[in-house]
Design a protein around this motif. Sequence first.
Motif, PDB file in Angstrom:
ATOM      1  N   VAL A   1      40.757  19.525  23.120  1.00 24.97           N
ATOM      2  CA  VAL A   1      39.559  20.171  23.653  1.00 24.97           C
ATOM      3  C   VAL A   1      39.498  21.607  23.148  1.00 24.97           C
ATOM      4  CG1 VAL A   1      39.439  18.738  25.728  1.00 24.97           C
ATOM      5  CG2 VAL A   1      40.760  20.856  25.787  1.00 24.97           C
ATOM      6  N   GLY A   2      38.291  22.179  23.169  1.00 23.57           N
ATOM      7  CA  GLY A   2      38.101  23.564  22.758  1.00 23.57           C
ATOM      8  C   GLY A   2      38.419  24.524  23.891  1.00 23.57           C
ATOM      9  N   LYS A   3      38.110  25.780  23.649  1.00 23.86           N
ATOM     10  CA  LYS A   3      38.335  26.814  24.656  1.00 23.86           C
ATOM     11  C   LYS A   3      37.428  26.573  25.855  1.00 23.86           C
ATOM     12  CE  LYS A   3      39.948  30.608  21.837  1.00 23.86           C
ATOM     13  NZ  LYS A   3      39.808  32.035  21.567  1.00 23.86           N
ATOM     14  N   PRO A   4      37.927  26.880  27.056  1.00 25.37           N
ATOM     15  CA  PRO A   4      37.109  26.647  28.249  1.00 25.37           C
ATOM     16  C   PRO A   4      35.937  27.620  28.323  1.00 25.37           C
ATOM     17  CG  PRO A   4      39.102  27.823  28.845  1.00 25.37           C
ATOM     18  CD  PRO A   4      39.231  27.451  27.394  1.00 25.37           C
ATOM     19  N   ILE A   5      34.849  27.144  28.862  1.00 22.99           N
ATOM     20  CA  ILE A   5      33.677  27.968  29.119  1.00 22.99           C
ATOM     21  C   ILE A   5      33.598  28.123  30.629  1.00 22.99           C
ATOM     22  CG2 ILE A   5      31.169  28.139  28.914  1.00 22.99           C
ATOM     23  CD1 ILE A   5      31.497  26.223  26.428  1.00 22.99           C
ATOM     24  N   ASP A   6      33.833  29.342  31.099  1.00 19.91           N
ATOM     25  CA  ASP A   6      33.869  29.648  32.530  1.00 19.91           C
ATOM     26  C   ASP A   6      32.522  30.221  32.956  1.00 19.91           C
ATOM     27  OD1 ASP A   6      34.278  30.647  35.081  1.00 19.91           O
ATOM     28  OD2 ASP A   6      36.118  31.701  34.598  1.00 19.91           O
ATOM     29  N   LYS A   7      31.950  29.654  33.993  1.00 20.77           N
ATOM     30  CA  LYS A   7      30.682  30.157  34.527  1.00 20.77           C
ATOM     31  C   LYS A   7      30.915  30.694  35.931  1.00 20.77           C
ATOM     32  CE  LYS A   7      27.758  27.393  31.643  1.00 20.77           C
ATOM     33  NZ  LYS A   7      26.664  26.477  31.527  1.00 20.77           N
ATOM     34  N   ASN A   8      31.185  31.986  35.993  1.00 19.46           N
ATOM     35  CA  ASN A   8      31.355  32.706  37.263  1.00 19.46           C
ATOM     36  C   ASN A   8      32.437  32.131  38.165  1.00 19.46           C
ATOM     37  OD1 ASN A   8      29.207  34.457  36.553  1.00 19.46           O
ATOM     38  ND2 ASN A   8      27.737  32.953  37.322  1.00 19.46           N
ATOM     39  N   GLY A   9      33.422  31.492  37.601  1.00 18.08           N
ATOM     40  CA  GLY A   9      34.518  30.946  38.392  1.00 18.08           C
ATOM     41  C   GLY A   9      34.183  29.665  39.119  1.00 18.08           C
ATOM     42  N   LYS A  10      32.929  29.256  39.102  1.00 14.71           N
ATOM     43  CA  LYS A  10      32.491  28.060  39.832  1.00 14.71           C
ATOM     44  C   LYS A  10      32.444  26.811  38.961  1.00 14.71           C
ATOM     45  CE  LYS A  10      31.739  30.254  43.665  1.00 14.71           C
ATOM     46  NZ  LYS A  10      32.667  30.073  44.758  1.00 14.71           N
ATOM     47  N   SER A  11      32.392  27.002  37.659  1.00 15.85           N
ATOM     48  CA  SER A  11      32.301  25.884  36.727  1.00 15.85           C
ATOM     49  C   SER A  11      33.188  26.176  35.528  1.00 15.85           C
ATOM     50  CB  SER A  11      30.849  25.699  36.275  1.00 15.85           C
ATOM     51  OG  SER A  11      30.771  24.760  35.237  1.00 15.85           O
ATOM     52  N   CYS A  12      33.853  25.145  35.043  1.00 10.64           N
ATOM     53  CA  CYS A  12      34.700  25.273  33.868  1.00 10.64           C
ATOM     54  C   CYS A  12      34.484  24.040  32.996  1.00 10.64           C
ATOM     55  CB  CYS A  12      36.163  25.385  34.276  1.00 10.64           C
ATOM     56  SG  CYS A  12      37.273  25.739  32.899  1.00 10.64           S
ATOM     57  N   MET A  13      34.081  24.286  31.741  1.00  7.93           N
ATOM     58  CA  MET A  13      33.809  23.174  30.838  1.00  7.93           C
ATOM     59  C   MET A  13      34.655  23.315  29.576  1.00  7.93           C
ATOM     60  SD  MET A  13      30.325  22.011  28.919  1.00  7.93           S
ATOM     61  CE  MET A  13      30.439  23.285  27.697  1.00  7.93           C
ATOM     62  N   TYR A  14      35.292  22.222  29.198  1.00  7.77           N
ATOM     63  CA  TYR A  14      36.044  22.142  27.950  1.00  7.77           C
ATOM     64  C   TYR A  14      35.292  21.210  27.005  1.00  7.77           C
ATOM     65  CZ  TYR A  14      40.203  24.160  30.184  1.00  7.77           C
ATOM     66  OH  TYR A  14      41.087  24.990  30.824  1.00  7.77           O
ATOM     67  N   PRO A  15      34.772  21.723  25.893  1.00  7.09           N
ATOM     68  CA  PRO A  15      34.152  20.817  24.918  1.00  7.09           C
ATOM     69  C   PRO A  15      35.237  19.951  24.271  1.00  7.09           C
ATOM     70  CG  PRO A  15      34.113  23.099  24.113  1.00  7.09           C
ATOM     71  CD  PRO A  15      34.718  23.117  25.479  1.00  7.09           C
ATOM     72  N   ILE A  16      34.921  18.699  24.046  1.00 11.36           N
ATOM     73  CA  ILE A  16      35.870  17.790  23.400  1.00 11.36           C
ATOM     74  C   ILE A  16      35.721  17.981  21.895  1.00 11.36           C
ATOM     75  CG2 ILE A  16      36.555  15.386  23.072  1.00 11.36           C
ATOM     76  CD1 ILE A  16      35.427  14.830  25.901  1.00 11.36           C
ATOM     77  N   THR A  17      36.811  18.332  21.264  1.00 10.49           N
ATOM     78  CA  THR A  17      36.815  18.642  19.831  1.00 10.49           C
ATOM     79  C   THR A  17      36.278  17.472  19.016  1.00 10.49           C
ATOM     80  OG1 THR A  17      38.718  20.078  20.188  1.00 10.49           O
ATOM     81  CG2 THR A  17      38.270  19.442  17.918  1.00 10.49           C
ATOM     82  N   GLY A  18      35.303  17.770  18.142  1.00  6.71           N
ATOM     83  CA  GLY A  18      34.745  16.770  17.246  1.00  6.71           C
ATOM     84  C   GLY A  18      33.719  15.859  17.878  1.00  6.71           C
ATOM     85  N   LYS A  19      33.345  16.108  19.135  1.00  3.45           N
ATOM     86  CA  LYS A  19      32.364  15.260  19.814  1.00  3.45           C
ATOM     87  C   LYS A  19      31.340  16.147  20.509  1.00  3.45           C
ATOM     88  CE  LYS A  19      35.695  11.590  20.699  1.00  3.45           C
ATOM     89  NZ  LYS A  19      36.356  10.774  21.714  1.00  3.45           N
ATOM     90  N   ILE A  20      30.241  15.558  20.875  1.00  5.52           N
ATOM     91  CA  ILE A  20      29.223  16.293  21.624  1.00  5.52           C
ATOM     92  C   ILE A  20      29.369  15.950  23.102  1.00  5.52           C
ATOM     93  CG2 ILE A  20      26.755  16.826  21.775  1.00  5.52           C
ATOM     94  CD1 ILE A  20      26.442  15.623  19.001  1.00  5.52           C
ATOM     95  N   THR A  21      30.574  15.989  23.587  1.00  2.00           N
ATOM     96  CA  THR A  21      30.856  15.672  24.975  1.00  2.00           C
ATOM     97  C   THR A  21      31.801  16.717  25.543  1.00  2.00           C
ATOM     98  OG1 THR A  21      32.684  14.222  24.356  1.00  2.00           O
ATOM     99  CG2 THR A  21      30.528  13.183  24.615  1.00  2.00           C
TER     100      THR A  21
END
Length: 158
Positions: free
Chosen positions: A47-67
Amino acid sequence: MKFQTAIPVTAALFVLFIAPSSARAAAPTACDLLSAQTAALLAGGPVGKPIDKNGKSCMYPITGKITSVQVIMTDAPGTSGADAIASYQKMPASTAKTETIPGLGDQNLLVVMNRGPRENILMVLYHQKMVALSVEGPNTPELKAAMIQAVKQMIAQI
């Protein structure tokens, strides 16, 4: 004599004033709850680097996919968490398959979307907090078990 009496009183006051502030540790953020290692396990790959949204949401993009793998943590006072779960339970079977996991949190629901992008969502209401773990991709028994284990670890930190 007065000095000897003052030491225990001072120590007691110190404990009374310091203990409450140290007992109130900072609440974990969503990215504290979902590590890159756990996200990669759920994604079945890097997975890529996490994207943190104000501490309430954390998303990890899956490397090589649009998921992605994502966790959302929100306050759920009163019935708001139970109402959110109930609204997902009312989804038609053609749109989503739902099931509850016995013994997980105060209330929970696993939602597997049948239409659109394949998404697996495990929502858990625990101590007036809602944790929703979302993993895009096909539903498998291994993914379900990994999601349950991940959420158990998350709610243990709340």
